[in-house]
Scaffold this motif. Structure first.
Motif, PDB file in Angstrom:
ATOM      1  N   ILE A  72      -1.586   8.791  -6.451  1.00  0.00           N
ATOM      2  CA  ILE A  72      -1.763  10.227  -6.208  1.00  0.00           C
ATOM      3  C   ILE A  72      -1.044  11.051  -7.273  1.00  0.00           C
ATOM      4  CG2 ILE A  72      -1.260  12.095  -4.589  1.00  0.00           C
ATOM      5  CD1 ILE A  72      -1.638  10.129  -2.332  1.00  0.00           C
ATOM      6  N   SER A  73       0.169  10.644  -7.663  1.00  0.00           N
ATOM      7  CA  SER A  73       0.931  11.379  -8.681  1.00  0.00           C
ATOM      8  C   SER A  73       0.228  11.343 -10.024  1.00  0.00           C
ATOM      9  CB  SER A  73       2.339  10.787  -8.804  1.00  0.00           C
ATOM     10  OG  SER A  73       3.028  10.888  -7.573  1.00  0.00           O
ATOM     11  N   SER A 111       2.104   1.824  -3.694  1.00  0.00           N
ATOM     12  CA  SER A 111       1.143   2.155  -4.733  1.00  0.00           C
ATOM     13  C   SER A 111       0.416   3.475  -4.475  1.00  0.00           C
ATOM     14  CB  SER A 111       0.109   1.029  -4.860  1.00  0.00           C
ATOM     15  OG  SER A 111      -0.576   0.853  -3.641  1.00  0.00           O
ATOM     16  N   GLN A 112       0.235   3.813  -3.249  1.00  0.00           N
ATOM     17  CA  GLN A 112      -0.530   5.017  -2.945  1.00  0.00           C
ATOM     18  C   GLN A 112       0.117   6.289  -3.492  1.00  0.00           C
ATOM     19  OE1 GLN A 112      -1.429   5.405   1.189  1.00  0.00           O
ATOM     20  NE2 GLN A 112      -2.816   7.126   0.903  1.00  0.00           N
ATOM     21  N   PRO A 113       1.412   6.531  -3.325  1.00  0.00           N
ATOM     22  CA  PRO A 113       2.011   7.736  -3.919  1.00  0.00           C
ATOM     23  C   PRO A 113       1.923   7.746  -5.441  1.00  0.00           C
ATOM     24  CG  PRO A 113       3.435   6.822  -2.236  1.00  0.00           C
ATOM     25  CD  PRO A 113       2.381   5.808  -2.490  1.00  0.00           C
ATOM     26  N   LEU A 114       2.041   6.561  -6.064  1.00  0.00           N
ATOM     27  CA  LEU A 114       1.953   6.508  -7.513  1.00  0.00           C
ATOM     28  C   LEU A 114       0.565   6.902  -7.995  1.00  0.00           C
ATOM     29  CD1 LEU A 114       3.264   5.764 -10.194  1.00  0.00           C
ATOM     30  CD2 LEU A 114       2.547   3.399  -9.810  1.00  0.00           C
ATOM     31  N   ARG A 160       0.821  -1.210   0.000  1.00  0.00           N
ATOM     32  CA  ARG A 160       0.000   0.000   0.000  1.00  0.00           C
ATOM     33  C   ARG A 160       0.851   1.253   0.000  1.00  0.00           C
ATOM     34  NH1 ARG A 160      -4.665   1.493   4.461  1.00  0.00           N
ATOM     35  NH2 ARG A 160      -5.278   3.482   3.533  1.00  0.00           N
ATOM     36  N   ARG A 161       1.961   1.225   0.715  1.00  0.00           N
ATOM     37  CA  ARG A 161       2.819   2.407   0.781  1.00  0.00           C
ATOM     38  C   ARG A 161       3.482   2.676  -0.570  1.00  0.00           C
ATOM     39  NH1 ARG A 161       4.111   4.356   5.886  1.00  0.00           N
ATOM     40  NH2 ARG A 161       3.194   3.177   7.576  1.00  0.00           N
TER      41      ARG A 161
END
Length: 322
Positions: free
Chosen positions: A227-228, A222-225, A219-220
């Motif tokens: 959001i980007s 994939s989540q920034p990707l 989760r850590r």
């Protein structure tokens, strides 16, 4: 006769000595001692307790009076120097004290006071709560566990477990929660954790509910990707929406109506017999006074979409006569 006088003199001396002894004993009433019969001052709510008050020396009978915060509670008379027992029930916080007792006999005034004492209310602990700032962790991460009982007499002793195995030494807290820092090294470190809390009521120790960490590595990542990508798409949509009215439409209109030979003083009239996008431009040159004719030119602009070119210019002379 002499013997009788000697005997009388001895009797008088003994009587005086006995009187002095009795007077001295009445004046030497010792300070009483106040103590709990049960041997401890720790109590729980609704508990029955007994206080003992007595003077070690003095002339009986002795009158004992018990006070709580300078208010009279009870009075007992003793024919001898044996202790007086006062029975109490702890019903509220005010019953914890402070207590004192006073001892006095019939031949003294004012009396003498004992030491003071107060009870300590003991409260069984409540079920502890095990918590962490985060419930998700990844391998190689340090995590913190906190254990706290909201109610209970202090100090409280805590110990942490993973499964049924203890993972810490006993931690005694005068206030606040006990904490432990763990390093998540492997999948087994995501197991079930618990903590135990206890105070002076050893038989009333209580355990918390289980607490589990979950793996947060995927989760850590994939989540920034996500959001980007979402921000990029949003910025692209905003830029496109701004470009259409301010750049694309004006550029298209300018290209459509651009004149191939700019000149001052020309007029354009649409040809009703031709499509809307075909326009005939005419330019009329001023006539000199000595000339009898005028020059004009015709510029014909055909459909750019069809030929992508402008038609040739045709010049004509027109003779003007009166």
């Amino acid at each position: 006769m002499v013997f009788l006088m000697i005997l009388l003199f001895s009797y008088l001396q003994m009587s005086q000595q006995i009187q002095k002894t009795m007077v001295n004993s009445k004046e030497m009433l010792s300070n009483p001692r106040l103590k709990p019969v049960q041997g401890t001052l720790n109590v729980v709510m609704n508990q029955n307790v007994t206080l003992s008050c007595n003077s070690d020396s003095g002339s009986p009978p002795v009158r004992y009076t018990l006070f709580k915060r300078n208010q009279k509670v009870s009075t007992l008379n003793r024919p001898d120097l044996t202790p007086s027992l006062f029975n109490l029930t702890i019903n509220s916080a005010s019953d914890l004290g402070e207590y004192k007792c006073k001892a006095e006999n019939n031949n003294t005034s004012g009396g003498k006071y004992s030491n003071s004492l107060s009870f300590t209310l003991l409260e069984p602990i409540s079920k502890p709560v095990l918590s962490s700032p985060t419930s998700q962790a990844k391998k190689g991460q340090n995590v913190t566990l906190s254990c706290l009982s909201e109610n209970g007499s202090l100090p409280i002793t805590y110990i942490f477990f993973k499964g049924t195995q203890s993972i810490s030494s006993q931690v005694m807290m005068q206030k606040g929660a006990a904490e432990i820092v763990l390093l998540i090294n492997s999948s087994s470190d995501f197991g079930t954790y618990k903590c135990r809390a206890e105070n002076v009521f050893r038989r009333n120790a209580k355990y918390s509910d289980g607490f589990n960490f979950t793996l947060a590595e995927e989760r850590r990542l994939s989540q920034p990707l996500i959001i980007s990508l979402g921000l990029i798409l949003l910025l692209f949509a905003i830029g496109l929406a701004l470009a259409i009215p301010f750049f694309l439409i004006p550029s298209y209109k300018a290209k459509k109506f651009k004149c191939t030979r700019p000149s001052t003083g020309f007029t354009s009239t649409p040809n009703v017999e031709e499509p809307e996008d075909e326009v005939i431009y005419s330019e009329i040159a001023p006539v000199k006074p000595e000339e009898e004719y005028i020059n004009f030119s015709v510029i014909r602009r055909e459909d750019e979409k069809a030929d992508k070119r402008v038609s040739a210019t045709v010049y004509s002379r027109v003779l003007s006569r009166d």
